[in-house]
Design a protein around this motif. Sequence first.
Motif, PDB file in Angstrom:
ATOM      1  N   THR A 234      13.891  38.341  -9.849  1.00  0.00           N
ATOM      2  CA  THR A 234      13.011  37.255  -9.437  1.00  0.00           C
ATOM      3  C   THR A 234      13.225  36.981  -7.956  1.00  0.00           C
ATOM      4  O   THR A 234      14.301  37.215  -7.420  1.00  0.00           O
ATOM      5  N   GLU A 235      12.193  36.498  -7.299  1.00  0.00           N
ATOM      6  CA  GLU A 235      12.285  36.192  -5.867  1.00  0.00           C
ATOM      7  C   GLU A 235      11.205  35.186  -5.501  1.00  0.00           C
ATOM      8  O   GLU A 235      10.264  34.939  -6.262  1.00  0.00           O
ATOM      9  N   GLY A 236      11.338  34.567  -4.333  1.00  0.00           N
ATOM     10  CA  GLY A 236      10.303  33.690  -3.808  1.00  0.00           C
ATOM     11  C   GLY A 236      10.547  32.216  -4.081  1.00  0.00           C
ATOM     12  O   GLY A 236      11.338  31.831  -4.939  1.00  0.00           O
ATOM     13  N   LEU A 237       9.803  31.371  -3.328  1.00  0.00           N
ATOM     14  CA  LEU A 237       9.942  29.915  -3.405  1.00  0.00           C
ATOM     15  C   LEU A 237       8.915  29.268  -4.314  1.00  0.00           C
ATOM     16  O   LEU A 237       8.855  28.040  -4.397  1.00  0.00           O
ATOM     17  N   TRP A 238       8.097  30.049  -4.991  1.00  0.00           N
ATOM     18  CA  TRP A 238       7.072  29.475  -5.858  1.00  0.00           C
ATOM     19  C   TRP A 238       7.726  28.557  -6.899  1.00  0.00           C
ATOM     20  O   TRP A 238       8.848  28.774  -7.329  1.00  0.00           O
ATOM     21  N   GLY A 239       6.963  27.548  -7.297  1.00  0.00           N
ATOM     22  CA  GLY A 239       7.465  26.614  -8.304  1.00  0.00           C
ATOM     23  C   GLY A 239       8.236  25.453  -7.728  1.00  0.00           C
ATOM     24  O   GLY A 239       8.315  24.392  -8.331  1.00  0.00           O
TER      25      GLY A 239
ATOM     26  N   GLY B 184       2.913  29.283 -18.976  1.00  0.00           N
ATOM     27  CA  GLY B 184       2.768  27.840 -19.082  1.00  0.00           C
ATOM     28  C   GLY B 184       3.243  27.040 -17.905  1.00  0.00           C
ATOM     29  O   GLY B 184       3.040  25.827 -17.874  1.00  0.00           O
ATOM     30  N   ALA B 185       3.911  27.692 -16.921  1.00  0.00           N
ATOM     31  CA  ALA B 185       4.420  26.980 -15.746  1.00  0.00           C
ATOM     32  C   ALA B 185       5.332  25.838 -16.202  1.00  0.00           C
ATOM     33  O   ALA B 185       6.043  25.953 -17.181  1.00  0.00           O
ATOM     34  N   GLY B 186       5.338  24.720 -15.478  1.00  0.00           N
ATOM     35  CA  GLY B 186       6.193  23.605 -15.864  1.00  0.00           C
ATOM     36  C   GLY B 186       7.664  23.957 -15.740  1.00  0.00           C
ATOM     37  O   GLY B 186       8.082  24.660 -14.812  1.00  0.00           O
ATOM     38  N   ASP B 187       8.464  23.482 -16.689  1.00  0.00           N
ATOM     39  CA  ASP B 187       9.893  23.765 -16.712  1.00  0.00           C
ATOM     40  C   ASP B 187      10.099  25.268 -16.893  1.00  0.00           C
ATOM     41  O   ASP B 187       9.609  25.867 -17.844  1.00  0.00           O
ATOM     42  N   VAL B 188      10.867  25.863 -15.983  1.00  0.00           N
ATOM     43  CA  VAL B 188      10.996  27.318 -16.015  1.00  0.00           C
ATOM     44  C   VAL B 188      11.785  27.794 -17.231  1.00  0.00           C
ATOM     45  O   VAL B 188      11.638  28.939 -17.659  1.00  0.00           O
TER      46      VAL B 188
END
Length: 353
Positions: free
Chosen positions: A106-111, A79-83
Amino acid sequence: MPRVRRRGYGLGNELLPWARAFLASQVLDATLLPPAFGMNRRGYWRDFFTAPDDWIQHRALELLLPVVEFGEAEYLACGAGDVVQALRRFARERELYRRHGYVLVTEGLWGGFRHVEAARAFVRSTLHRSRYAPANLLKVYERLDRRRIVVAMHVRMGDFAPAMTAERYREVTNASLPIEWFCHVAEQLRAAYADDWQLLLITDGRPDQLEPLTSAFSCVSTADMNNNDCSDVLALADADLLVCSSSTYSSLAAFLSESPYLWFGPTLHAHPEGCYSTHGFTAERGYADGPTAAAVEQYVQLGSGAWDGRGVVVEMDGVIPPATLAAACRRRDARQAWSDLVRSGVAPAPAPR
């Protein structure tokens, strides 16, 4: 566990997945591990009281325990949005509440920073508790005249590509902004505030690179402080007005701040709806992420007249909207002791009814 790749990245790049891992630890009632800062070339293990060989433990955990990945694909599928809500759905679907003895990675700058809004207090407190921040922030406090408007300017140069023509900024990342832009912004501030402001310069640039700015404007600097990555980002966040570079470090400062901030227009993407965004549009993927598309749609619904955000686009000429200049003044006024009942002991009496 936030995973660290290669020799690590800058502070903002490491803190975003750390914030996401923190929220996962709360949702799952799990133990939170900091990034393996022993791998980071900047030596952040010293700042955050971790071991220089912490990467050995991280690698061992991934070898000995089942690994559950929470990446961008899983986030979007939930759903994306608020993690936080995405993590709850992810945990239910993977039956993580029933499992024991696994490591969620978890890793990365996505979101972007928007999706970890619930971890904002965690990020700020983590930075404040770092080894060198308290002493450095006290030095900054003593150097500033709190009666005047504090403008903090982040001029990123050291490990970034040299400044380029304005047209190229949408095509590249990690490029220094033109020093002329910072000078134009400072000229606008001097015209608006006269002597009622001061410039806090946060930079990794050399004196010769900064000369056009430092020769024309008096600056309060942190360049003489050691181990100042954590304290500098907090000093940026606490200013009345923040002038950003195009970097995750500046984004982190703006995320932690409550003040207005300026962003270099040529780095942003223009939309036919009459707004700019940090992410563009492609025929293959549409908007680069869901939140960008949602924000553009909301902009259209509200109309530009109702849009009163903190982040303000400033073009090469450095012209700052009057509303933003006024907002910085209000920010300064709100933190004055004389206007605060708890600090000064005085407040106006209620008007007679």
